[in-house]
Each structure stands twice: as structure tokens, then as C-alpha cells.
Design a protein around this motif. Structure first.
Motif, mmCIF file in Angstrom:
data_model
loop_
_atom_site.group_PDB
_atom_site.id
_atom_site.type_symbol
_atom_site.label_atom_id
_atom_site.label_comp_id
_atom_site.label_asym_id
_atom_site.label_seq_id
_atom_site.Cartn_x
_atom_site.Cartn_y
_atom_site.Cartn_z
ATOM 1 N N ILE A 5 0.859 -1.174 0.000
ATOM 2 C CA ILE A 5 0.000 0.000 0.000
ATOM 3 C C ILE A 5 0.899 1.229 0.000
ATOM 4 O O ILE A 5 1.779 1.364 0.845
ATOM 5 N N GLY A 6 0.687 2.101 -0.954
ATOM 6 C CA GLY A 6 1.473 3.323 -1.033
ATOM 7 C C GLY A 6 2.532 3.251 -2.119
ATOM 8 O O GLY A 6 2.778 2.201 -2.707
ATOM 9 N N THR A 7 3.129 4.399 -2.383
ATOM 10 C CA THR A 7 4.181 4.475 -3.380
ATOM 11 C C THR A 7 5.282 5.394 -2.887
ATOM 12 O O THR A 7 5.029 6.329 -2.132
ATOM 13 N N SER A 8 6.477 5.101 -3.308
ATOM 14 C CA SER A 8 7.619 5.971 -3.043
ATOM 15 C C SER A 8 8.726 5.555 -4.006
ATOM 16 O O SER A 8 8.741 4.428 -4.508
ATOM 17 N N GLU A 9 9.644 6.452 -4.249
ATOM 18 C CA GLU A 9 10.759 6.144 -5.142
ATOM 19 C C GLU A 9 11.601 5.005 -4.590
ATOM 20 O O GLU A 9 12.035 4.131 -5.333
ATOM 21 N N LEU A 10 11.834 5.017 -3.283
ATOM 22 C CA LEU A 10 12.658 3.970 -2.681
ATOM 23 C C LEU A 10 11.987 2.603 -2.759
ATOM 24 O O LEU A 10 12.645 1.594 -3.032
ATOM 25 N N ASP B 48 9.731 1.685 -5.007
ATOM 26 C CA ASP B 48 9.770 1.306 -6.422
ATOM 27 C C ASP B 48 11.143 0.768 -6.804
ATOM 28 O O ASP B 48 11.259 -0.232 -7.512
ATOM 29 N N ARG B 49 12.183 1.414 -6.320
ATOM 30 C CA ARG B 49 13.563 0.961 -6.609
ATOM 31 C C ARG B 49 13.808 -0.416 -6.015
ATOM 32 O O ARG B 49 14.403 -1.282 -6.656
ATOM 33 N N ALA B 50 13.375 -0.632 -4.785
ATOM 34 C CA ALA B 50 13.564 -1.942 -4.140
ATOM 35 C C ALA B 50 12.831 -3.041 -4.912
ATOM 36 O O ALA B 50 13.360 -4.143 -5.091
ATOM 37 N N LEU B 51 11.635 -2.759 -5.374
ATOM 38 C CA LEU B 51 10.893 -3.750 -6.163
ATOM 39 C C LEU B 51 11.574 -4.014 -7.502
ATOM 40 O O LEU B 51 11.626 -5.161 -7.964
#
Length: 80
Positions: free
Chosen positions: A2-7, A9-12
Motif C-alpha cells: 500500500i502506497g508508493t515511493s521512489e525507494l 519502487d527501486r527496491a521492487l
């Protein structure tokens, strides 16, 4: 998730990228950051995704016996 963030997204992205090759991956981080989630993502995108996924909490294994718990031991190896 749940949620979004650059970090996040990068980890995924990294998890999906390391999944296909047969690599050994060590996931580290502070308590409560989702370390148990990323190995599941890696497994889901790997060639082994049809095999059973088994999670092991290495922190729960006593330091003196972790090698034998994970890799086995020969009978009598602890008695001298």
C-alpha cells in the motif's frame, strides 16, 4: 503493498531484476521494513516459482549452531 515511493519502487525493481538468474541474495534492513516480503517477490519472479517457498528466520537460530542447522552436520561432530 500500500502506497508508493521512489525507494519502494527501486527496491521492487531490484527484486524483480535479481530473480531470473540463479543468485544468492541477502536481504538486510531494520526491523519492520518488510524483509520477509522481498524474498517472496524474488521467488515469484524466479525460475523456481513453481517450487515450494520456505522462509527461514536466521535470527532465531542460535549463533553456534546456525551452520549445522542450515547445512547439516556429521554424527559426532559436536562431541569432540
Amino acid at each position: 503493498i500500500i502506497g508508493t515511493s521512489e525507494l519502494l519502487d527501486r527496491a521492487l525493481e531490484v527484486a524483480v531484476r535479481v530473480a531470473p538468474p540463479a543468485l544468492t541474495v541477502l536481504v538486510t534492513g531494520e526491523s519492520g521494513v518488510g524483509k520477509e516480503f522481498f524474498p517472496q517477490v524474488i521467488h515469484a519472479y524466479s525460475a523456481r516459482k513453481h517450487n515450494k517457498y520456505i522462509a527461514v528466520n536466521c535470527a532465531a537460530i542460535p549463533e553456534g549452531t546456525i551452520d549445522s542447522e542450515l547445512f547439516g552436520h556429521e554424527k559426532g561432530s559436536f562431541t569432540g
